[in-house]
Design a protein around this motif. Structure first.
Motif, PDB file in Angstrom:
ATOM      1  N   HIS A  78       0.789  -1.236   0.000  1.00  0.00           N
ATOM      2  CA  HIS A  78       0.000   0.000   0.000  1.00  0.00           C
ATOM      3  C   HIS A  78       0.814   1.274   0.000  1.00  0.00           C
ATOM      4  O   HIS A  78       0.334   2.311  -0.430  1.00  0.00           O
ATOM      5  N   GLY A  81       6.827   2.302  -3.285  1.00  0.00           N
ATOM      6  CA  GLY A  81       6.803   2.698  -4.696  1.00  0.00           C
ATOM      7  C   GLY A  81       7.028   4.177  -4.839  1.00  0.00           C
ATOM      8  O   GLY A  81       7.160   4.907  -3.857  1.00  0.00           O
ATOM      9  N   PRO A  82       7.055   4.639  -6.068  1.00  0.00           N
ATOM     10  CA  PRO A  82       7.328   6.063  -6.298  1.00  0.00           C
ATOM     11  C   PRO A  82       6.194   6.936  -5.791  1.00  0.00           C
ATOM     12  O   PRO A  82       5.038   6.530  -5.739  1.00  0.00           O
ATOM     13  N   VAL A  83       6.558   8.143  -5.410  1.00  0.00           N
ATOM     14  CA  VAL A  83       5.583   9.127  -4.948  1.00  0.00           C
ATOM     15  C   VAL A  83       4.801   9.618  -6.158  1.00  0.00           C
ATOM     16  O   VAL A  83       5.380   9.963  -7.198  1.00  0.00           O
ATOM     17  N   GLU A  84       3.485   9.620  -6.033  1.00  0.00           N
ATOM     18  CA  GLU A  84       2.652  10.103  -7.141  1.00  0.00           C
ATOM     19  C   GLU A  84       2.662  11.616  -7.164  1.00  0.00           C
ATOM     20  O   GLU A  84       2.633  12.264  -6.136  1.00  0.00           O
ATOM     21  N   ALA A  85       2.717  12.178  -8.366  1.00  0.00           N
ATOM     22  CA  ALA A  85       2.761  13.643  -8.499  1.00  0.00           C
ATOM     23  C   ALA A  85       1.387  14.237  -8.531  1.00  0.00           C
ATOM     24  O   ALA A  85       0.397  13.673  -8.730  1.00  0.00           O
TER      25      ALA A  85
END
Length: 85
Positions: A78, A81-85
């Motif tokens: 959850h 992973g990469p931070v969403e922009a």
């Protein structure tokens, strides 16, 4: 360097030939994870309560480890992973 302390408490109860243990991990925050374990004395064995305590506690700690791993796995799914922009 940050230092953290987590606490594990083990609660043991005996009922006749049955021993039950509950291992509770408390993190520095408010989260807890709990594991359960039981042991049952064979009626032909000598009554040595410490052995039941040790077995039940070790099983509770093993269960706690599995549950903690599950919590970490869920967090990875959850939150990693990469931070969403």
């Amino acid at each position: 360097m940050e230092s953290k302390q987590w606490t594990v408490q083990i609660f043991i109860t005996e009922d006749g030939d049955d021993t039950h243990a509950r291992a509770v991990l408390t993190t520095g925050e408010t989260s807890t994870v709990t594991g359960q374990g039981t042991a049952r004395r064979n009626p032909v064995d000598r009554p040595i309560p410490e052995i039941g305590d040790e077995l039940a506690a070790s099983r509770a700690l093993d269960d706690l480890a599995v549950r903690l791993h599950d919590v970490a796995s869920d967090d990875i799914v959850h939150l990693a992973g990469p931070v969403e922009a």
